[in-house]
Enzyme design. Structure first.
Site, mmCIF file in Angstrom:
data_model
loop_
_atom_site.group_PDB
_atom_site.id
_atom_site.type_symbol
_atom_site.label_atom_id
_atom_site.label_comp_id
_atom_site.label_asym_id
_atom_site.label_seq_id
_atom_site.Cartn_x
_atom_site.Cartn_y
_atom_site.Cartn_z
ATOM 1 N N GLY A 57 7.383 52.239 3.920
ATOM 2 C CA GLY A 57 8.448 52.964 3.089
ATOM 3 C C GLY A 57 7.980 54.061 2.838
ATOM 4 N N CYS A 84 1.539 49.266 6.065
ATOM 5 C CA CYS A 84 1.409 50.628 5.423
ATOM 6 C C CYS A 84 1.879 50.480 3.747
ATOM 7 C CB CYS A 84 2.533 51.523 6.201
ATOM 8 S SG CYS A 84 2.440 53.095 5.753
ATOM 9 N N TYR A 85 2.983 50.766 3.356
ATOM 10 C CA TYR A 85 3.432 50.736 1.961
ATOM 11 C C TYR A 85 3.418 49.283 1.709
ATOM 12 C CZ TYR A 85 6.345 50.603 -2.163
ATOM 13 O OH TYR A 85 6.523 50.641 -3.465
ATOM 14 N N HIS A 174 0.864 51.164 11.869
ATOM 15 C CA HIS A 174 2.238 50.567 12.381
ATOM 16 C C HIS A 174 2.064 49.638 13.581
ATOM 17 C CE1 HIS A 174 4.667 52.238 9.315
ATOM 18 N NE2 HIS A 174 4.200 53.115 9.196
ATOM 19 N N GLU A 176 4.336 47.945 14.745
ATOM 20 C CA GLU A 176 5.760 47.618 15.496
ATOM 21 C C GLU A 176 6.119 48.818 16.122
ATOM 22 O OE1 GLU A 176 5.057 48.498 12.227
ATOM 23 O OE2 GLU A 176 6.377 49.607 11.325
ATOM 24 N N SER A 228 39.071 44.591 22.534
ATOM 25 C CA SER A 228 39.066 45.861 22.973
ATOM 26 C C SER A 228 38.614 45.990 24.338
ATOM 27 C CB SER A 228 38.263 46.921 21.960
ATOM 28 O OG SER A 228 37.164 46.631 22.414
ATOM 29 N N GLY A 229 38.028 45.069 24.885
ATOM 30 C CA GLY A 229 37.318 45.110 26.021
ATOM 31 C C GLY A 229 35.799 45.300 26.234
ATOM 32 N N GLY A 230 35.542 45.969 24.945
ATOM 33 C CA GLY A 230 34.144 46.587 24.769
ATOM 34 C C GLY A 230 33.466 45.179 24.578
ATOM 35 N N VAL A 231 31.976 45.553 24.839
ATOM 36 C CA VAL A 231 30.843 44.352 25.033
ATOM 37 C C VAL A 231 31.154 43.426 23.685
ATOM 38 C CG1 VAL A 231 28.687 43.962 25.211
ATOM 39 C CG2 VAL A 231 29.409 46.022 26.002
ATOM 40 N N ASP A 232 31.060 44.019 22.485
ATOM 41 C CA ASP A 232 31.108 43.259 21.377
ATOM 42 C C ASP A 232 32.217 42.443 21.124
ATOM 43 O OD1 ASP A 232 28.776 44.910 21.059
ATOM 44 O OD2 ASP A 232 29.601 46.042 19.445
ATOM 45 N N SER A 233 33.455 42.917 21.312
ATOM 46 C CA SER A 233 34.557 42.004 20.875
ATOM 47 C C SER A 233 34.523 41.033 22.195
ATOM 48 C CB SER A 233 35.742 42.769 20.976
ATOM 49 O OG SER A 233 36.066 43.468 21.924
ATOM 50 N N SER A 234 34.216 41.149 23.636
ATOM 51 C CA SER A 234 34.297 40.501 24.595
ATOM 52 C C SER A 234 33.462 39.238 24.190
ATOM 53 C CB SER A 234 34.093 41.070 25.947
ATOM 54 O OG SER A 234 34.752 42.350 26.072
ATOM 55 N N LYS A 372 22.356 45.187 19.849
ATOM 56 C CA LYS A 372 23.212 45.351 21.066
ATOM 57 C C LYS A 372 22.450 44.704 22.644
ATOM 58 C CE LYS A 372 26.934 47.551 22.439
ATOM 59 N NZ LYS A 372 27.960 48.033 21.717
#
Ligand code: XMP
Length: 516
Positions: A57, A84-85, A174, A176, A228-234, A372
């Site tokens: 942070g 770190c922090y 870090h 990550e 909507s046909g998008g990835v998330d809603s499908s 995603k």
């Protein structure tokens, strides 16, 4: 929503890379969740984490208003890794001392492992020197009692510490980020050896537990989902359908801001190739009316969002007795709305926010915990075809936010033709799947050109293509010049009313991916 037996909880102190920590843990097939550092001790205890990670942070632990988590964390008998922090906080809270470093250390540094084993297990090849990524202005001056130094670097004599009896470790660097090549091994050692986790969190286990939970929650009620046909809603629709079958109705709203052929292909696909029940609503002229004369980006977003709610509400009312709304909220949306940094949202993202309260619907958000790329993997596991799962993201407000200035029928016609050309050429050249997103933007200006012997005074199209992992940050794609040349030539030759094409070479931040 899903419960996971083993999980790592990450407490966020505001680092840019907190999300990356979560991703790295999940890459080890162990579930992880990010919470603000203010998480109450009782809640943390209830979650029964196998391990806790304190993120980095920007603050200093000795600042008056420094973010400080509950010191009781160290009495839970749960392993803790401070980064770190988070490392400095651990030292300070357990009785050590942190001070301002003489020199800020930023960038690559060489780590000398002095005590192998523990989080450095398997990294004892002599000489045990490894590249790590540092980014700090403070350093540990005195280790807390019971801690021993396990690694150092030129500017951080205490670059890593571990408690001699308790499962507490602290690293100044870090693990990550990719600039710390041994980072994955360090996290792996923490997760599996110190925390005793097992690599069991897979998409298949996620589907099983989520389907069961959705089924239990819905318990015979009716569910609607905006498709909507998008990835998330499908993927949301497919997952909820697997849980509750015909209790789910999907509603597709054609708002007139879709791409060429999109409505037809979405409907064809879901009606022919899936068992989903899809209602479609033609709202093209309604939205054009709503957007008449609107130029301000936020106003556009709001009108499109509200218009959508209105239509959706009408359709849902016709179905009667709907209890639940399934929505494809992803993890970055959830994290971005964590408010401890107190910032205003950058854009009002278009989703069906507002609808649940107005209609007293209960939300089902089965993707709430996923990134995603995890959603894409889930879609594949659910059997959705490649073309549905690997599509580039397309924003809810559609072409409405890719037309700068007023949205009119004529301008929609221009952007649609340019958009088709960009997508065709990206696909043909094999670049479509290499980038995060690529699209055309219609600018609100006209410029002078010459065609044949005549002067022209016409529109400008900007090409935007970005590389990104989760849309939180992005860089402009280095597309080949000949591809850019082809796109430009085709747009200027084929799209009536455009005589100039320019390329957007901004990264996010400070720009955003979409122009509005
Ligand atoms: P920005 O422009 O904020 O976009 O950098 C980040 C990602 O989000 C998409 N985007 C949206 N997606 N509704 C969505 O579903 C929206 O209102 C919206 N606005 C932007 C954008 O395409 C990019 O992938």
């Amino acid at each position: 929503m899903a419960t996971h037996n083993e999980k790592i909880i990450i407490l966020d102190f505001g680092s840019q890379t907190t999300q990356l920590i979560a991703r790295r843990v999940r890459e080890q097939k162990v579930y992880s969740e990010i919470h603000p550092y203010t998480l109450e001790l009782d809640r943390l205890r209830e979650m029964k984490p196998s391990g806790i990670i304190l993120s980095g942070g920007p603050a200093s632990v000795y600042d008056e208003d420094a973010p400080i988590s509950d010191v009781g964390i160290f009495d839970l008998g749960i392993p803790v890794l401070g980064i770190c922090y988070g490392a400095q906080l651990m030292m300070q809270q357990l009785g050590g001392l942190v001070e301002k470093a003489e020199k800020r250390e930023f960038g690559k540094a060489e780590l000398l492992i002095e005590q192998p084993g523990g989080i450095f297990a398997g990294m004892d090849a002599a000489p045990a020197r490894y590249q790590v990524w540092m980014s700090h202005g403070d350093r540990v001056k005195k280790a807390a009692p019971g801690f021993e130094i396990t690694a150092s670097s030129a500017h951080s004599p205490m670059a890593a510490l571990r408690h001699q009896d308790k499962p507490f470790v602290a690293v100044q660097f870090h693990p990550e980020v990719v600039h710390t090549p041994i980072g994955a091994d360090i996290l792996r050692n923490f997760i599996f050896d110190l925390c005793g986790c097992h690599p069991t969190w897979t998409m298949r286990s996620f589907i099983e537990s989520t389907v069961e939970q959705v089924r239990n929650k819905v318990n015979g009620g009716k569910v609607i989902c905006a498709l909507s046909g998008g990835v998330d809603s499908s993927v949301t629709a497919a997952l909820v359908h697997r849980a509750v079958g015909d209790q789910l109705t999907c509603i597709y709203v054609n708002n007139g801001l879709m791409r060429t052929g999109e409505t037809e292909s979405v409907l064809r696909f879901f009606r022919k190739k899936s068992d989903l029940h899809v209602i479609d609503v033609d709202a093209v002229s309604f939205f054009l009316d709503e957007l008449k004369g609107v130029v301000d980006p936020e106003e556009k977003r709001k009108r499109i969002g509200l218009g959508f709610i209105k239509i959706f509400e009408e359709e849902a009312r016709k179905l009667g007795d709907v209890k639940y709304l399934a929505q494809g909220t992803l993890y970055p949306d959830v994290i971005e709305s964590v408010v401890f940094r107190g910032k205003a949202p950058i854009k009002s993202h278009h989703n069906v926010g507002g609808l649940p309260e107005r209609m007293r619907l209960d939300l089902i958000e089965p993707l709430r915990e996923l990134f995603k790329d995890e959603v894409r993997e889930l879609g594949q596991e659910l059997g959705l075809p490649e073309e549905a799962v690997m599509r580039q993201p397309f924003p809810g407000p559609g072409l409405g936010i890719r037309i700068m200035g007023e949205v009119t029928g004529e301008r929609l016609h221009i952007i649609r033709q340019a958009d088709v050309i960009v997508l065709e050429e990206m696909k043909k050249s094999g670049w479509y799947h290499k980038v995060w997103q690529s699209f055309a933007v219609l600018l609100p200006i006209q410029t002078v050109g010459v065609m044949g012997d005549s002067r022209t005074y016409e529109h400008v199209i900007a090409i935007r293509s970005v590389d990104s992992r989760d849309a939180m940050t992005a860089d402009w794609s280095r597309l080949p010049y000949d591809l850019l040349g082809r796109i430009s030539n085709r747009i200027i030759n084929e799209v009536r009313g455009v005589n100039r094409v320019v390329l957007d070479i901004s990264s996010k931040p400070p720009s955003t991916i979409e122009w509005e």
